[in-house]
Design an enzyme around this catalytic site. Structure first.
Site, PDB file in Angstrom:
ATOM      1  N   GLY B  21     -28.221  46.240 -23.854  1.00  0.00           N
ATOM      2  CA  GLY B  21     -27.548  46.153 -22.494  1.00  0.00           C
ATOM      3  C   GLY B  21     -28.253  46.151 -21.302  1.00  0.00           C
ATOM      4  O   GLY B  21     -29.395  47.098 -20.946  1.00  0.00           O
ATOM      5  N   PHE B  24     -26.754  48.160 -15.245  1.00  0.00           N
ATOM      6  CA  PHE B  24     -27.839  49.201 -14.346  1.00  0.00           C
ATOM      7  C   PHE B  24     -28.639  49.976 -15.039  1.00  0.00           C
ATOM      8  O   PHE B  24     -29.885  50.017 -14.549  1.00  0.00           O
ATOM      9  CB  PHE B  24     -26.797  49.846 -13.103  1.00  0.00           C
ATOM     10  CG  PHE B  24     -26.305  49.027 -12.158  1.00  0.00           C
ATOM     11  CD1 PHE B  24     -27.149  48.614 -11.248  1.00  0.00           C
ATOM     12  CD2 PHE B  24     -24.893  48.803 -12.330  1.00  0.00           C
ATOM     13  CE1 PHE B  24     -26.420  47.735 -10.352  1.00  0.00           C
ATOM     14  CE2 PHE B  24     -24.489  47.838 -11.497  1.00  0.00           C
ATOM     15  CZ  PHE B  24     -24.929  47.332 -10.211  1.00  0.00           C
ATOM     16  N   VAL B  89     -25.219  42.345 -31.016  1.00  0.00           N
ATOM     17  CA  VAL B  89     -25.910  43.386 -31.970  1.00  0.00           C
ATOM     18  C   VAL B  89     -24.668  43.592 -33.103  1.00  0.00           C
ATOM     19  O   VAL B  89     -23.208  43.775 -32.570  1.00  0.00           O
ATOM     20  CB  VAL B  89     -26.212  44.781 -31.314  1.00  0.00           C
ATOM     21  CG1 VAL B  89     -26.207  45.764 -32.163  1.00  0.00           C
ATOM     22  CG2 VAL B  89     -27.375  44.732 -30.242  1.00  0.00           C
ATOM     23  N   GLU B 180     -10.178  48.079  -3.357  1.00  0.00           N
ATOM     24  CA  GLU B 180     -10.755  46.992  -2.966  1.00  0.00           C
ATOM     25  C   GLU B 180     -10.063  45.790  -3.204  1.00  0.00           C
ATOM     26  O   GLU B 180      -9.907  44.798  -2.478  1.00  0.00           O
ATOM     27  CB  GLU B 180     -12.180  47.001  -3.392  1.00  0.00           C
ATOM     28  CG  GLU B 180     -12.981  48.038  -2.682  1.00  0.00           C
ATOM     29  CD  GLU B 180     -14.394  48.321  -3.375  1.00  0.00           C
ATOM     30  OE1 GLU B 180     -15.348  48.965  -2.599  1.00  0.00           O
ATOM     31  OE2 GLU B 180     -14.637  47.919  -4.424  1.00  0.00           O
ATOM     32  N   ASP B 309     -22.484  54.373 -18.558  1.00  0.00           N
ATOM     33  CA  ASP B 309     -21.101  54.498 -18.970  1.00  0.00           C
ATOM     34  C   ASP B 309     -21.295  54.829 -20.746  1.00  0.00           C
ATOM     35  O   ASP B 309     -20.193  55.289 -21.214  1.00  0.00           O
ATOM     36  CB  ASP B 309     -20.179  53.408 -18.756  1.00  0.00           C
ATOM     37  CG  ASP B 309     -19.756  53.342 -17.327  1.00  0.00           C
ATOM     38  OD1 ASP B 309     -20.059  54.201 -16.741  1.00  0.00           O
ATOM     39  OD2 ASP B 309     -19.255  52.084 -16.994  1.00  0.00           O
TER      40      ASP B 309
END
Lengths: 444, 444
Positions: B21, B24, B89, B180, B309
Site C-alpha cells: 500500500g 500516506f 496481493v 466538503e 487505517d
C-alpha cells in the site's frame, strides 16, 4: 422550471438550426451564428468539445483529459441563442424535419451534420480490440492505460521473451497521428521511465512504426518527410515504410515479411465517417462521407448541410479537402454564412473554397515539421512553431496556461504529469491486464 | 534485462522490507527508510499515490485526477533501495514470510501493512451501487459523472417531478467528506452551472446533508461545527442532523420521517479497513482494523506492522487515533524507526505516540473551519489557511502550481476546469444514464 420562448422546442418563432456534433466544424458553425436571429440547438453525445490534435499527448501521459477538452455548455455559455443537449441521435426524419433523440424530438429548419469520423480497419473490424485508435478522450485514456500497464507487467515478468514482447510497441500508420504517437511512446519508454524501473531495462523497448506507403507523412514535401524519419530513428523508433499490416492478434502484428511479437498495438491508419449520411439517406463516398454540393448542402435537401469529416469535398486542386481541424472550421463557418444569407434574405455566398493553411506534425522534443505555403520548418524552430500554434488554437486562458505549464515542466524535467492507470471499462480489452480492479487490496 | 542484486527477489543480502500500500502511511515508511541498509519493495494495486483530502474536488470538477495523484515510481525514482510493483496481493504466508502476488512471490524480513480503508455501509452492502463513496480516483470520477449527468438529464426531461428528482442530491454523513461534498455540489449547482442551462433552472437544485448524530463535524468544537452548519445553509444546503438513513434505492433515500426523491446519493458515512488483517490472521476491531501493540506490530508477529487505517491504535487521551493523513504518516515514520533500530542494532524507540496537529474542513468559497491546539479559525481566514495547508502537503512543484492555478481560476471566474463526463465502467451503475457510449454518433 424556467421556460423561455426561444427554447421551447415546438414553438420557435425564429428559424431553428440544429447542429449535430460539437467538434471543430459544428462548434464553429454555432459560434458563427451567434448574432443571427436563429435558435440554435447543439446536440452531442459528449458534454465536451475535444481538441483532437493533442489527444496523443493524453495517450502518452503529458496532458490530462481536462487540459484538452472543454464543456460545450461553457463555450456557449454567453451565446443566448444556443441551447446544448447531451444526447444520442436515434433518427432523423427528413420529411418532417425532426431530429429524434431520447427523450426529445427536435424540429429543425436547417440541419448541420458535423458528426466526425471514427477508426476504419479496412474490413478487419476484429482488429479494433487489439489495436485501438485515437479519436476520443476515452481512446486516449485507454491507450495510456495499455502503454503504462505494459511497462508494469514487464517489471513483474520473470520471462525474458515475454518482457521483450511487452516492451514492443507497434504503431500502424505513418500519418501525423502515427508519427506523433511513435515519437512520444519512444520518449516515454527510453527517456522518461528507465530510471524508475529496477528489474527491467526500458531502454530495450522497441517502438515500430509501420506505413503501407513508400514514405511517412505523405502529405508533406519529401524533404520534411525524410527529416521526420531521421528524427524518429534518432529517438530509437524503427520506421518501416512500404510495409502493410496483414494480421493483428493478441500476440502482435503480422506483415508480409514477418510476425512482430508486440504487447501494444496502436491504430493510426484509417478513418471512416460516422453514419450521419445514412440518417438522411444521402449519397456517400466509400469512406462514408456525404457527397455534398458546392454550398455543402446535401443534394436535393438544401436545408441539410454536412461539414468536416462528415462531408466529402473536392478542393480546387482536384484533391479531397483533408480531414483536419482547420478544414472543418472553414466548412462550419461557411455553412453559417449560407444559413445567415437565407435567413436574412441576402445573396448566397460563393461556392465553398478551401484554403489550405499548412501542415504540422511533431516528432518529439525539439523536433517537428511544418509546411506553410512556401515555408518549410523543421527541428527546434519547427517545434516551437508547432507548440505556439497549438497553444493559440486551444480554447480558454486556463487551458492555454496549463498546457504551456505542462510542456515547460516536461521540457525541463523530462517528466510527464498524467501517468495514471485509471478508467477501466467494458470497451477496454486489455488482454495484458494483470491487475483487476475488483481485488480487495487498496492504497490508503 | 538488468538485474541488480538488491532487486533479485530471492537473494537479497540486506533485510527485506515489503510495504503493501502506497498511501500516506506506506509511502512515508518507504521514504523514511531511504538511507537505511534495507531492500524495500512497495506493492500497490494502483500505479499512483492519491492525495485523498482533495478527492472531493475531483468529484466536483475543480481538479483533474492527475492534479492530486502521482506515480509511485516517480516519487521513489531517486530512492535506489526501493522497488515498486503494481500488483494485487493474493495471500501472505506468515510462516514462510512471503507475500504472494501474481506472478511474483516476494519474501520479507519485515512487512508493513498499509492497505487503507474502504466504504462501510453498516451491513447494507446493497446501498453501494446507489450511494458511491469517495476513497479512490475512480470513485471521484464516477461521482463527477453522476452529478454532471443528472444536470444533463434534467435539461432534457419534460417531466417536472423527474426534473426535481434529478436535481436533488443527498449526501450521507456529516464528517469532513460529507460537508466538503455538500458545499461543493451546492456551489456547482447554484453558482457555476445555472447560466449554461436554458430549459431548467438549476437554482432549484436541492442539496441535503444527512447526519445521524446531533451535529455535523462532530470532531470539531461546538462553535466551529455550528459555524459550518450556518455556512452550508447560506450556500443553500439543507442540513438535517439526528437523521439516520433507513433505506437507499434507485428513487432516493429513506429516513424515519420521510422519503427523499433524489437522483444522486453520495456516501460519506463510514469506512471499514481493508482485509489485510485477515491475510495475517491478526485480531481485529469491529471496523476490521488490526489491534496492534505499542510498537504498531501485530501481537505475536514482531516482524509485521500495520499503519494508518489498517491499524487500531488508542491515543494517550483514550480515544482512537483518527483515520486521517497526518496520523498515517506519523505511524509510517514510526514503523520505519522501529525497523531501523532493529536493523542497525540500536535501542527500540519509545511506544508510538500520536500527536494531533489539528482538524480542517472546508465548506466552500471563503468558508472553512480550522482547529489547531488552542486556535479556532473560520471564514475567509480559515479558508486561506486550509488552502495553503493543502498546497503545502501536495507532492511536487508542478502539482502545487497547477492546483493553485485551478483554485485561483475557480475563485475569480466561478468556473470549474474538469467538467468532463468520461470513464464509464463495469462498476458504474448509473441508472440515470441516458447516453450509452456505444451509440454511433460522434463529435469530430
Amino acid at each position: 422550471m424556467r421556460l423561455s420562448p426561444r427554447t421551447s422546442v415546438n414553438t420557435a418563432a425564429r428559424p431553428r438550426v440544429v447542429i449535430i456534433g460539437a467538434g471543430f466544424g459544428g462548434l464553429e458553425a454555432a459560434r458563427a451564428l451567434r448574432s443571427v436571429p436563429v435558435d440554435i440547438t447543439v446536440i452531442d453525445r459528449h458534454n465536451y468539445h475535444c481538441f483532437q490534435p493533442l489527444l496523443y499527448q493524453v495517450a502518452t501521459a503529458t496532458l490530462a483529459p481536462s487540459d484538452i477538452a472543454w464543456p460545450i455548455r461553457g463555450i456557449l455559455r454567453r451565446q443566448s441563442n444556443a441551447t446544448v443537449f447531451m444526447a444520442d441521435v436515434t433518427e432523423v426524419d427528413v420529411e418532417q424535419r425532426v431530429v429524434h433523440t431520447d427523450p426529445l424530438a427536435i424540429p429543425y429548419d436547417y440541419l448541420v451534420l458535423a458528426t466526425g469520423a471514427t477508426h476504419s480497419y479496412f474490413g478487419h473490424d476484429d482488429w479494433a480490440g487489439m489495436a485501438p485508435g485515437l479519436k476520443q478522450i476515452e481512446d486516449a485514456t485507454r491507450i495510456r492505460r495499455r502503454i503504462l500497464i505494459a511497462f508494469e507487467k514487464a517489471e513483474l515478468s520473470p520471462d525474458p521473451a515475454e518482457r521483450q514482447r511487452l516492451l514492443t510497441f507497434v504503431i500502424v500508420g505513418g500519418g501525423p497521428t502515427g508519427v506523433e504517437m511513435a515519437g512520444a511512446v519512444a520518449e516515454v519508454a527510453r527517456q522518461t521511465l528507465p530510471p524508475e524501473f529496477r528489474n527491467v531495462d526500458l531502454r530495450q523497448s522497441r517502438v515500430i512504426l509501420l506505413e503501407a506507403g513508400p514514405r511517412i507523412l505523405a502529405t508533406f514535401p519529401d524533404d520534411l518527410s525524410a527529416y521526420a524519419q531521421r528524427a524518429l530513428e534518432r529517438l530509437g523508433v524503427e520506421v518501416r515504410t512500404s510495409t502493410a499490416v496483414t494480421a493483428i492478434d493478441e500476440r502482435g502484428v503480422g506483415t508480409a515479411a514477418e510476425h512482430i511479437d508486440a504487447g501494444t498495438v496502436i491504430w493510426g491508419a484509417g478513418v471512416v465517417a460516422s453514419p450521419a449520411g445514412q440518417w438522411v439517406g444521402a449519397e456517400r463516398d466509400k469512406a462514408g462521407r456525404i457527397k455534398v454540393g458546392p454550398d455543402l448542402a446535401v443534394p436535393g435537401r438544401p436545408e441539410i448541410f454536412a461539414v468536416g469529416d462528415t462531408a466529402a469535398v473536392i478542393g480546387k486542386n482536384g484533391h479531397p479537402v483533408p480531414g483536419i481541424a482547420p478544414a472543418a472550421k472553414q466548412m462550419g463557418r461557411y455553412v453559417a454564412d449560407v444559413i445567415t444569407a437565407r435567413v436574412t434574405g441576402r445573396a448566397a455566398p460563393a461556392p465553398f473554397h478551401y484554403r489550405h493553411q499548412g501542415d504540422l506534425a511533431t516528432i518529439g522534443r525539439k523536433a517537428a515539421v511544418v509546411k506553410l505555403k512556401r515555408i518549410h520548418l523543421r527541428g527546434f524552430i519547427g517545434w516551437i512553431f508547432w507548440g505556439l500554434a497549438h497553444i493559440y488554437f486551444l480554447i480558454g486562458i486556463r487551458n492555454r496556461f496549463v498546457v504551456a505549464l505542462n510542456w515547460l515542466w516536461n521540457y525541463f524535467t523530462f517528466q510527464r504529469g498524467a501517468r495514471l492507470i485509471t478508467e477501466t471499462g467494458p470497451t477496454v480489452q486489455v488482454s495484458t491486464d494483470a491487475v483487476p480492479p475488483s481485488a480487495p487490496q487498496r492504497g490508503r
